[in-house]
Design an enzyme around this catalytic site. Structure first.
Site, mmCIF file in Angstrom:
data_model
loop_
_atom_site.group_PDB
_atom_site.id
_atom_site.type_symbol
_atom_site.label_atom_id
_atom_site.label_comp_id
_atom_site.label_asym_id
_atom_site.label_seq_id
_atom_site.Cartn_x
_atom_site.Cartn_y
_atom_site.Cartn_z
ATOM 1 N N HIS A 125 -6.129 1.272 7.778
ATOM 2 C CA HIS A 125 -6.941 0.264 8.464
ATOM 3 C C HIS A 125 -7.091 0.721 9.906
ATOM 4 O O HIS A 125 -6.175 1.323 10.479
ATOM 5 C CB HIS A 125 -6.247 -1.099 8.395
ATOM 6 N N GLN A 167 0.818 -1.211 0.000
ATOM 7 C CA GLN A 167 0.000 0.000 0.000
ATOM 8 C C GLN A 167 0.857 1.268 0.000
ATOM 9 O O GLN A 167 0.535 2.239 -0.697
ATOM 10 C CB GLN A 167 -0.936 0.002 1.210
ATOM 11 N N SER A 196 16.362 -0.282 5.576
ATOM 12 C CA SER A 196 15.181 -0.842 4.927
ATOM 13 C C SER A 196 15.500 -1.316 3.508
ATOM 14 O O SER A 196 16.109 -0.577 2.721
ATOM 15 C CB SER A 196 14.068 0.202 4.852
ATOM 16 N N GLU A 251 -12.350 -10.770 5.709
ATOM 17 C CA GLU A 251 -11.137 -11.552 5.476
ATOM 18 C C GLU A 251 -11.288 -12.978 5.995
ATOM 19 O O GLU A 251 -10.912 -13.943 5.326
ATOM 20 C CB GLU A 251 -9.945 -10.879 6.160
#
Length: 314
Positions: free
Chosen positions: A86, A7, A30, A173
């Protein structure tokens, strides 16, 4: 943009292409940093990005509370907006945010890859949005503008609440999109194989063709799908489907929903995370031994050529 997983990457690129000044904040070392720089985005530390007017925190649910307290809260400015994709951390994770910050939810209804593909094609994915806190009086407008900038307003933005989005998303889900549909496929596949049918043929009929039906329903709805299938398939649907999904299944769904609403699922997930995913790993290992997945290994090179592509979370 804090995070550059599925996302985070899609939303960062869509925002940039919509004319928004985007900087990506990533933890030191990262593996996503080079990918973000290659895409032409500015990359800095999480703290460096957290001083922005709008801070989109798009990292895994179980990491949000710690990341916010450690790297975002010390530098986020009063009057800015925190965007989440979310509501889990707000509803179940105990995320606490200072009163002078707007907190909104913008949740695209689909994976990041599809969000980006649809945007580039001139369309988008629908999204749910909610305002958790409106400290400035502008939170709802910010959420709508953010949804437009990532391409979701091209299709539709559905207003909801944080609790509703979180609970409905988790339930869908577990009961349908992943948990339910995989168990339905497994049960149908095993029924055919037990009756003596070829496992490869059973796999193709029960799993591969599912995508074609799902595509019809997504494009035309349930009624439109029924108008486009054979008379045989339609009659079987209307006269036999109720035997598959009956009251016992609905009772199971009600129990699943109750465990989401009362926090039991969140507690079990937290315990699994604290044990470094012991229960998840054991369940995955058991699943890998199933005949369905062994058949999948054989047919995958032909019918699932992209299945090993992995979008890392960040």
């Amino acid at each position: 943009m804090i995070g550059y997983g599925s996302q985070g990457e899609a939303q960062a690129l869509n925002l940039r292409d919509s004319g928004v000044d985007v900087v990506v904040g990533l933890r030191e070392g990262s593996p996503s940093a080079d990918r973000a720089r290659t895409a032409g985005l500015d990359v800095t530390s999480v703290r460096g990005a957290a001083g922005s007017d709008i801070v989109a925190l798009l990292i895994p649910d179980e990491e949000i509370v710690h990341a916010f307290a450690e790297s975002v809260e010390p530098v986020v400015e009063e009057g800015s907006t925190l965007v989440l994709a979310h509501g889990f951390a707000l509803r179940f994770g105990g995320l606490e945010i200072a009163g002078g910050i707007d907190v909104v939810l913008v949740a695209p209804m689909g994976p990041g890859t599809l969000l980006r593909e649809r945007y580039q094609a001139g369309t988008g994915l629908p999204a749910a949005y909610a305002v958790d806190r409106d400290a400035t009086g502008r939170a709802r407008q910010t959420a709508l503008e953010y949804g437009a900038a990532i391409g979701c307003a091209r299709v539709g933005l559905f207003e909801t609440g944080v609790a509703e989005e979180t609970e409905v998303d988790l339930f869908a889900e577990q009961a349908v999109l992943v948990g339910g549909v995989i168990r339905l496929i497994e049960a149908a596949f095993e029924t055919l194989v037990e009756a003596g049918y070829d496992p490869a043929v059973a796999y193709m009929e029960c799993l591969y063709e599912l995508g074609l039906t799902a595509d019809l329903m997504q494009r035309f709805g349930v009624s439109g799908m029924r108008n486009r299938i054979s008379r045989t398939a339609l009659f079987g649907d209307l006269t036999r489907g109720g035997r598959i999904i009956g009251e016992e299944t609905r009772n199971g769904m009600r129990q699943v929903l109750e465990e989401i609403r009362n926090g039991r699922f969140a507690e079990e997930l937290a315990a699994d995370v604290s044990s470094e995913g012991r229960e998840t790993k054991q369940a995955l290992e058991r699943a890998r031994q199933s005949l369905l997945l062994r058949v999948e290994e054989a047919v995958a090179p032909v019918v699932h050529p992209g299945r090993d592509e992995h979008e890392p979370d960040e």
